[in-house]
Design an enzyme around this catalytic site. Structure first.
Site, short mmCIF file in Angstrom:
data_model
loop_
_atom_site.label_atom_id
_atom_site.label_comp_id
_atom_site.label_asym_id
_atom_site.label_seq_id
_atom_site.Cartn_x
_atom_site.Cartn_y
_atom_site.Cartn_z
N ASP A 9 -24.70 12.20 7.04
CA ASP A 9 -24.77 13.44 6.24
C ASP A 9 -23.91 14.49 6.94
OD1 ASP A 9 -27.46 15.08 4.49
OD2 ASP A 9 -25.62 16.00 5.22
N ASP A 104 -21.70 14.43 0.21
CA ASP A 104 -21.65 14.50 1.69
C ASP A 104 -22.63 13.56 2.38
OD1 ASP A 104 -24.14 15.86 1.50
OD2 ASP A 104 -23.61 17.06 3.26
N GLU A 105 -23.08 12.55 1.66
CA GLU A 105 -24.19 11.75 2.18
C GLU A 105 -24.06 10.30 1.76
OE1 GLU A 105 -28.88 12.23 1.49
OE2 GLU A 105 -27.60 13.76 0.60
P1 TTP Z 1 -26.83 19.33 2.29
O1 TTP Z 1 -26.38 18.10 3.01
O2 TTP Z 1 -28.26 19.47 1.89
O3 TTP Z 1 -26.51 20.62 3.16
P2 TTP Z 1 -25.27 20.96 4.06
O4 TTP Z 1 -24.34 19.79 4.19
O5 TTP Z 1 -24.66 22.21 3.55
O6 TTP Z 1 -25.91 21.31 5.45
P3 TTP Z 1 -26.62 20.32 6.48
O7 TTP Z 1 -26.55 18.94 5.90
O8 TTP Z 1 -25.83 20.46 7.75
O9 TTP Z 1 -28.02 20.86 6.62
O10 TTP Z 1 -25.97 19.54 0.98
C1 TTP Z 1 -24.61 19.16 0.89
C2 TTP Z 1 -23.85 20.10 -0.01
O11 TTP Z 1 -24.45 20.17 -1.29
C3 TTP Z 1 -23.82 21.52 0.53
O12 TTP Z 1 -22.77 21.77 1.45
C4 TTP Z 1 -23.67 22.32 -0.74
C5 TTP Z 1 -24.36 21.49 -1.80
N1 TTP Z 1 -25.68 22.10 -2.08
C6 TTP Z 1 -25.81 22.99 -3.17
O13 TTP Z 1 -24.84 23.21 -3.89
N2 TTP Z 1 -27.03 23.57 -3.41
C7 TTP Z 1 -28.13 23.35 -2.61
O14 TTP Z 1 -29.22 23.91 -2.84
C8 TTP Z 1 -28.00 22.43 -1.49
C9 TTP Z 1 -29.17 22.14 -0.59
C10 TTP Z 1 -26.76 21.84 -1.28
MG MG Z 2 -25.07 17.86 4.62
#
Ligand code: TTP
Ligand code: MG
Length: 355
Positions: A9, A104-105
């Site tokens: 992730d 992103d995962e």
């Molecule tokens: P996440 O992997 O949940 O968050 P992140 O990558 O920003 O941060 P981290 O993993 O380091 O905690 O989400 C991935 C992407 O999805 C994030 O960059 C933006 C998008 N997203 C939204 O658009 N709305 C949201 O509420 C969330 C949680 C994520």
């Molecule tokens: Mg992330």
């Protein structure tokens, strides 16, 4: 042979891409989301912005009050999709068994590439290095013998994390964590579990037989197995078409009304046409809406009998839109997806399944 699964992730994904593309933003608090005037919410906060209390889904106005020196950036979804493809390609170079969950995962099954804890850890480190070298992004990786453990582990050491749970340690690793950490335990299930005295995953693991089913129905038993570190779900790479969709971004934002409903009808007709071409039917209709502030939501409805009938699907899509549209909302995109597909090919599949 031990099955080894990694969950990767990316850290603060959208914000990290913006910092990569614009070196001036590096080391600074960056908040990705639409403008506060549009009542936008935060999609991502860079790690520099998080100590100020800025979080995803928070109103942008509040985020900028908490962290006035932050640089706000309007999301560039196409760019994030492009970078996502680069990252997934790095994963696929390590193992063909990659299951992306979002931009992103992804889950990776690396059982063929690594046999021991040490080998899995070394492989995960190589993946992190490759992602950093080629994309300048950091990725957090969790690993273990199943998806539940890998997913939770990737979140525990963020950012730039690496945490592999040794084989045999699954239940012990999970036991002290709150039930909320488990897959599929949302606020509702969490509240029900808490009320019944289950706070930690270890409490679920130790519940007497039948107790979880009584509380949560058939899901209860699955959840208890997960709590005990038992989860046989494979990493699914099938390139088989899982949904058919059509979406459209408007030249200008639209309120709910005749114009939006025409766009909805058009999307439904496209999807129904594609279903018919491919001889498929869908049990589930998904409505996707992107608001003026870029917040994106989906709502879905399912029925027992699959359909490819545009009128049926349109009635469902209209009802979904009725249920979410509020006075004053403005939309920049509408989409319809048909999922839970069945058709000639999938219905025959069981004949060829030997297990
Ligand atoms: P996440 O992997 O949940 O968050 P992140 O990558 O920003 O941060 P981290 O993993 O380091 O905690 O989400 C991935 C992407 O999805 C994030 O960059 C933006 C998008 N997203 C939204 O658009 N709305 C949201 O509420 C969330 C949680 C994520
Ligand atoms: Mg992330």
């Amino acid at each position: 042979m031990t099955r080894w699964i990694l969950h990767a992730d990316l850290d603060a994904f959208y914000a990290a891409v913006e910092q990569r593309d614009n070196p001036e933003l590096r080391g600074k608090p960056v908040i990705v989301g639409g403008p506060p005037e549009a009542r936008a919410v935060v999609t991502t906060a860079s790690y520099e912005a998080r100590p100020f209390g800025v979080r995803s889904a928070m109103p942008m106005s509040r985020a900028l009050r908490l962290c006035p020196e932050a640089v706000r950036i309007t999301p560039r979804f196409d760019r994030y999709a492009e970078v996502s493809r680069e990252v997934m390609a790095i994963f696929r170079a390590a193992t063909p068994l990659v299951e992306p969950l979002s931009l992103d995962e992804a889950f990776l099954d690396v059982s063929e590439q690594a046999r021991t804890f040490e080998e899995v850890e070394a492989l995960a480190r190589r993946l992190k290095d490759a992602v950093r070298e080629r994309t300048q992004l950091t990725v957090s990786i969790g690993g273990g013998t199943n998806k539940t453990v890998a997913k939770i582990a990737s979140d525990m050491d963020k950012p730039d994390g690496l945490l592999i749970v040794p084989a045999g340690q699954e239940a012990a690793f999970l036991a002290p964590l709150p039930v909320r950490a488990l897959w599929g335990v949302g606020p509702k299930a969490e509240a029900a579990l808490k009320a019944a005295g289950f706070r930690l995953i270890g409490d679920l693991a130790a519940a007497p037989p039948g107790r979880m089913e009584a509380l949560l129905g058939s899901r209860g038993a699955v959840l208890q197995q997960m709590a005990r570190g038992i989860d046989d779900r494979p990493v699914e790479t099938t390139h088989e078409r899982k949904s058919i969709g059509a979406e459209n971004t408007f030249p200008r934002d639209l309120p709910d009304g005749p114009e939006l409903r025409v766009e909805l009808r058009r999307a439904v007709q496209t999807v129904a046409g594609r279903l018919q071409e491919k001889n498929l039917r869908a049990r589930t209709v998904v409505l996707k809406l992107r608001y003026a502030d870029f917040t994106t939501i989906t709502r879905q409805s399912s029925r027992r009998d699959p359909t490819d009938d545009p009128a049926t699907m349109l009635a469902e899509a209209n009802a979904l839109l009725d249920s979410v549209a509020r006075e004053g909302d403005r939309f920049r995109l509408i989409g319809v997806h048909a999922t839970n597909l069945s058709g000639e090919t999938t219905e025959q599949a069981p004949l060829f399944q030997l297990r």
